[in-house]
Design a protein around this motif. Structure first.
Motif, PDB file in Angstrom:
ATOM      1  N   VAL A 228       0.834  -0.943  -0.030  1.00  0.00           N
ATOM      2  CA  VAL A 228       0.339  -0.082  -0.381  1.00  0.00           C
ATOM      3  C   VAL A 228       1.158   1.417  -0.254  1.00  0.00           C
ATOM      4  CG1 VAL A 228      -1.828   1.641   1.265  1.00  0.00           C
ATOM      5  CG2 VAL A 228      -1.495  -1.122   0.709  1.00  0.00           C
ATOM      6  N   GLU A 229       2.071   0.980   0.534  1.00  0.00           N
ATOM      7  CA  GLU A 229       2.592   2.288   0.742  1.00  0.00           C
ATOM      8  C   GLU A 229       3.556   2.768  -0.626  1.00  0.00           C
ATOM      9  OE1 GLU A 229       6.615   4.077   2.168  1.00  0.00           O
ATOM     10  OE2 GLU A 229       6.736   2.914   1.382  1.00  0.00           O
ATOM     11  N   ARG A 230       3.991   1.256  -1.224  1.00  0.00           N
ATOM     12  CA  ARG A 230       4.816   1.436  -2.815  1.00  0.00           C
ATOM     13  C   ARG A 230       3.566   1.729  -3.668  1.00  0.00           C
ATOM     14  NH1 ARG A 230       7.908  -4.650  -4.215  1.00  0.00           N
ATOM     15  NH2 ARG A 230       9.513  -3.957  -2.739  1.00  0.00           N
ATOM     16  N   MET A 231       2.441   1.684  -3.270  1.00  0.00           N
ATOM     17  CA  MET A 231       2.184   2.130  -4.278  1.00  0.00           C
ATOM     18  C   MET A 231       1.223   3.334  -4.774  1.00  0.00           C
ATOM     19  SD  MET A 231       0.811  -0.952  -6.032  1.00  0.00           S
ATOM     20  CE  MET A 231      -0.551  -1.707  -6.922  1.00  0.00           C
ATOM     21  N   SER A 232       1.744   4.081  -3.628  1.00  0.00           N
ATOM     22  CA  SER A 232       0.337   5.407  -3.547  1.00  0.00           C
ATOM     23  C   SER A 232       1.989   6.121  -4.102  1.00  0.00           C
ATOM     24  CB  SER A 232       0.718   6.096  -1.909  1.00  0.00           C
ATOM     25  OG  SER A 232       1.836   5.700  -1.451  1.00  0.00           O
ATOM     26  N   GLY A 233       3.576   5.654  -4.316  1.00  0.00           N
ATOM     27  CA  GLY A 233       4.145   5.986  -4.664  1.00  0.00           C
ATOM     28  C   GLY A 233       4.212   5.749  -6.456  1.00  0.00           C
ATOM     29  N   ARG A 234       3.509   4.747  -6.955  1.00  0.00           N
ATOM     30  CA  ARG A 234       3.776   4.868  -8.528  1.00  0.00           C
ATOM     31  C   ARG A 234       3.650   6.238  -9.397  1.00  0.00           C
ATOM     32  NH1 ARG A 234       2.957  -1.088 -10.271  1.00  0.00           N
ATOM     33  NH2 ARG A 234       0.232  -0.941 -10.007  1.00  0.00           N
ATOM     34  N   ARG A 235       4.067   6.399 -10.357  1.00  0.00           N
ATOM     35  CA  ARG A 235       3.757   6.926 -11.402  1.00  0.00           C
ATOM     36  C   ARG A 235       4.236   6.314 -12.915  1.00  0.00           C
ATOM     37  NH1 ARG A 235       2.369   8.897  -7.124  1.00  0.00           N
ATOM     38  NH2 ARG A 235       2.303  10.514  -6.669  1.00  0.00           N
ATOM     39  N   VAL A 236       2.963   6.590 -13.503  1.00  0.00           N
ATOM     40  CA  VAL A 236       3.051   5.449 -14.983  1.00  0.00           C
ATOM     41  C   VAL A 236       3.288   6.696 -16.490  1.00  0.00           C
ATOM     42  CG1 VAL A 236       2.154   3.224 -13.860  1.00  0.00           C
ATOM     43  CG2 VAL A 236       0.942   5.168 -15.586  1.00  0.00           C
ATOM     44  N   CYS A 237       3.359   5.937 -17.320  1.00  0.00           N
ATOM     45  CA  CYS A 237       3.503   7.251 -18.576  1.00  0.00           C
ATOM     46  C   CYS A 237       2.619   5.815 -19.924  1.00  0.00           C
ATOM     47  CB  CYS A 237       5.183   7.605 -19.293  1.00  0.00           C
ATOM     48  SG  CYS A 237       5.164   8.222 -20.635  1.00  0.00           S
ATOM     49  N   GLU A 238       2.052   6.917 -20.697  1.00  0.00           N
ATOM     50  CA  GLU A 238       1.258   5.756 -21.842  1.00  0.00           C
ATOM     51  C   GLU A 238       2.061   5.071 -22.273  1.00  0.00           C
ATOM     52  OE1 GLU A 238      -1.574   9.881 -23.194  1.00  0.00           O
ATOM     53  OE2 GLU A 238      -0.063   8.588 -24.622  1.00  0.00           O
ATOM     54  N   CYS A 239       3.503   5.615 -22.492  1.00  0.00           N
ATOM     55  CA  CYS A 239       3.936   3.997 -22.955  1.00  0.00           C
ATOM     56  C   CYS A 239       4.516   2.982 -22.672  1.00  0.00           C
ATOM     57  CB  CYS A 239       5.573   5.201 -23.379  1.00  0.00           C
ATOM     58  SG  CYS A 239       6.475   5.198 -22.302  1.00  0.00           S
ATOM     59  N   GLY A 240       4.338   3.170 -21.328  1.00  0.00           N
ATOM     60  CA  GLY A 240       4.520   1.797 -20.606  1.00  0.00           C
ATOM     61  C   GLY A 240       5.300   1.735 -19.107  1.00  0.00           C
ATOM     62  N   ALA A 241       6.034   3.323 -19.503  1.00  0.00           N
ATOM     63  CA  ALA A 241       6.938   3.241 -18.838  1.00  0.00           C
ATOM     64  C   ALA A 241       6.858   3.070 -17.426  1.00  0.00           C
ATOM     65  CB  ALA A 241       8.152   4.495 -18.964  1.00  0.00           C
ATOM     66  N   SER A 242       7.541   2.907 -16.364  1.00  0.00           N
ATOM     67  CA  SER A 242       6.764   3.278 -14.807  1.00  0.00           C
ATOM     68  C   SER A 242       7.726   3.640 -13.720  1.00  0.00           C
ATOM     69  CB  SER A 242       6.339   2.076 -14.150  1.00  0.00           C
ATOM     70  OG  SER A 242       5.964   1.481 -13.419  1.00  0.00           O
ATOM     71  N   TYR A 243       7.275   4.283 -12.687  1.00  0.00           N
ATOM     72  CA  TYR A 243       8.332   5.291 -12.002  1.00  0.00           C
ATOM     73  C   TYR A 243       7.855   5.128 -10.605  1.00  0.00           C
ATOM     74  CZ  TYR A 243      10.151   7.433 -16.234  1.00  0.00           C
ATOM     75  OH  TYR A 243      10.551   6.736 -17.543  1.00  0.00           O
TER      76      TYR A 243
ATOM     77  N   ALA B  50       9.758   7.642  -4.311  1.00  0.00           N
ATOM     78  CA  ALA B  50      11.149   7.567  -3.719  1.00  0.00           C
ATOM     79  C   ALA B  50      12.042   6.454  -4.166  1.00  0.00           C
ATOM     80  CB  ALA B  50      10.091   6.891  -2.511  1.00  0.00           C
ATOM     81  N   TYR B  51      11.652   5.124  -5.107  1.00  0.00           N
ATOM     82  CA  TYR B  51      12.590   4.742  -5.516  1.00  0.00           C
ATOM     83  C   TYR B  51      13.011   4.010  -6.728  1.00  0.00           C
ATOM     84  CZ  TYR B  51      10.264   2.197  -1.114  1.00  0.00           C
ATOM     85  OH  TYR B  51       9.746   2.462   0.385  1.00  0.00           O
ATOM     86  N   LYS B  52      12.101   4.786  -7.776  1.00  0.00           N
ATOM     87  CA  LYS B  52      12.623   5.048  -8.218  1.00  0.00           C
ATOM     88  C   LYS B  52      12.212   6.244 -10.007  1.00  0.00           C
ATOM     89  CE  LYS B  52      12.434   2.094 -13.331  1.00  0.00           C
ATOM     90  NZ  LYS B  52      11.334   1.486 -13.597  1.00  0.00           N
ATOM     91  N   PRO B  53      12.405   7.198  -9.138  1.00  0.00           N
ATOM     92  CA  PRO B  53      11.876   8.768 -10.223  1.00  0.00           C
ATOM     93  C   PRO B  53      12.638   8.892 -11.421  1.00  0.00           C
ATOM     94  CG  PRO B  53      13.590   8.890  -8.596  1.00  0.00           C
ATOM     95  CD  PRO B  53      13.141   7.462  -7.959  1.00  0.00           C
TER      96      PRO B  53
ATOM     97  N   ASP C 189      13.027  14.276 -13.720  1.00  0.00           N
ATOM     98  CA  ASP C 189      12.456  15.999 -12.804  1.00  0.00           C
ATOM     99  C   ASP C 189      11.348  15.357 -12.839  1.00  0.00           C
ATOM    100  OD1 ASP C 189      10.387  15.022 -14.939  1.00  0.00           O
ATOM    101  OD2 ASP C 189      10.453  17.263 -16.149  1.00  0.00           O
ATOM    102  N   GLY C 190      11.212  14.213 -12.242  1.00  0.00           N
ATOM    103  CA  GLY C 190      10.328  13.601 -11.450  1.00  0.00           C
ATOM    104  C   GLY C 190       7.871  13.173 -11.883  1.00  0.00           C
ATOM    105  N   LYS C 191       8.958  14.157 -13.321  1.00  0.00           N
ATOM    106  CA  LYS C 191       7.585  14.765 -13.553  1.00  0.00           C
ATOM    107  C   LYS C 191       6.254  14.640 -14.611  1.00  0.00           C
ATOM    108  CE  LYS C 191       6.243  18.737 -11.591  1.00  0.00           C
ATOM    109  NZ  LYS C 191       6.219  20.355 -11.413  1.00  0.00           N
ATOM    110  N   HIS C 192       8.621  13.926 -15.860  1.00  0.00           N
ATOM    111  CA  HIS C 192       8.179  13.640 -17.198  1.00  0.00           C
ATOM    112  C   HIS C 192       8.509  11.801 -17.271  1.00  0.00           C
ATOM    113  CE1 HIS C 192       7.417  17.565 -17.555  1.00  0.00           C
ATOM    114  NE2 HIS C 192       6.402  17.630 -18.495  1.00  0.00           N
ATOM    115  N   CYS C 193       8.136  11.498 -18.239  1.00  0.00           N
ATOM    116  CA  CYS C 193       8.452   9.809 -18.318  1.00  0.00           C
ATOM    117  C   CYS C 193      10.223  10.260 -19.008  1.00  0.00           C
ATOM    118  CB  CYS C 193       7.909   9.350 -19.283  1.00  0.00           C
ATOM    119  SG  CYS C 193       8.826   7.697 -20.230  1.00  0.00           S
ATOM    120  N   ASP C 194      11.856   9.492 -18.661  1.00  0.00           N
ATOM    121  CA  ASP C 194      12.775   9.217 -19.305  1.00  0.00           C
ATOM    122  C   ASP C 194      12.551   8.997 -20.258  1.00  0.00           C
ATOM    123  OD1 ASP C 194      13.085  10.272 -17.259  1.00  0.00           O
ATOM    124  OD2 ASP C 194      14.254   8.670 -16.229  1.00  0.00           O
ATOM    125  N   LYS C 195      11.415   7.937 -20.887  1.00  0.00           N
ATOM    126  CA  LYS C 195      12.026   7.443 -22.162  1.00  0.00           C
ATOM    127  C   LYS C 195      11.581   8.592 -24.049  1.00  0.00           C
ATOM    128  CE  LYS C 195      12.371   2.709 -20.747  1.00  0.00           C
ATOM    129  NZ  LYS C 195      11.630   1.462 -20.118  1.00  0.00           N
TER     130      LYS C 195
END
Ligand code: AMP
Length: 209
Positions: free
Chosen positions: A117-132, A135-138, A141-147
């Motif tokens: 539950v703690e981990r999922m609250s920090g998950r951020r995803v991109c339309e292209c399928g990438a997942s960040y 805390a663990y894999k930002p 810039d924290g807001k946009h997809c690196d790919k």
């Protein structure tokens, strides 16, 4: 090599599956990703699946079995694959058996519900399928997809109340698959670690790659 990754939503199986797939040069097949893409593009299957996924429930077996049958028939699956998020019910696992598919290893990544539950609250995803993860894999810039540079979003089904209901579904419906595959002698268990690379080391050791 044909591998199934089992684990609660948020246990990190998607991330680990991608890393192993890259190393073993085989595709990762994620029914969740296929369903999300169908919802995004508004196909008939996507529209039918949306109400289930939004509520954190499983899409009916016949629909996902159809998806997997179609996907495994593609040529990139000839040398093996990793199944991430399929099977999730005993009837789905039985369908794989009926399709004559022989799985080499089933790897279960185990993480406590509270940590999930703690981990999922920090998950951020991109339309292209990438997942960040914030805390663990930002992302850089924290807001946009690196790919691909698109803006990152929060999955609707990562909201804490939906996560709790997905965990309940996991324990009731998917966890019995551990005994199903243990009886076949192909189950391996890895304790998910806080750091992605620490879990990767355990996963690689378990798979011998
Ligand atoms: P995932 O990305 O694997 O967490 O999947 C997201 C959502 O897609 C799940 O919460 C389910 O609603 C649906 N889904 C994915 N795979 C399956 C499956 N094998 N059986 C039923 N529903 C699934």
């Amino acid at each position: 090599m044909k591998i199934i990754f089992l684990g609660a939503p948020g246990a990190g199986k998607g991330t680990q599956a991608e890393l192993v797939a890259e190393r073993a040069s085989i595709p990762t097949i994620s029914t969740g990703a296929i369903i999300r893409e169908a919802i995004r593009t508004g196909t008939e299957m996507g529209m039918a699946a949306k109400a289930y996924t939004d509520a954190g429930n499983l899409v009916p077996d016949d629909v996902v079995i159809g998806i997997i049958q179609e996907r495994l028939a593609q040529s990139d699956c000839e040398n093996g694959y990793i199944l991430d998020g399929f099977p999730r019910t005993v009837p789905q696992a039985e369908a794989l058996d009926r399709m004559g598919i022989k799985i080499d290893v089933v790897l279960s990544i185990e993480v406590s519900d509270e940590a999930i539950v703690e981990r999922m609250s920090g998950r951020r995803v991109c339309e292209c399928g990438a997942s960040y993860h914030t805390a663990y894999k930002p992302s850089a810039d924290g807001k946009h997809c690196d790919k691909c540079g698109k803006e990152l979003t929060i999955r609707r089904d990562d909201a804490p109340e939906v996560v709790r209901s997905r965990l309940k579904v996991y324990h009731e419906t998917t966890e019995p698959l551990k005994s199903f595959y243990e009886a076949k002698g192909i189950l391996k268990i890895v304790e998910g670690q806080e750091k992605v690379e620490d879990t990767t080391a355990l996963v690689r050791a378990a798979l011998g790659i």
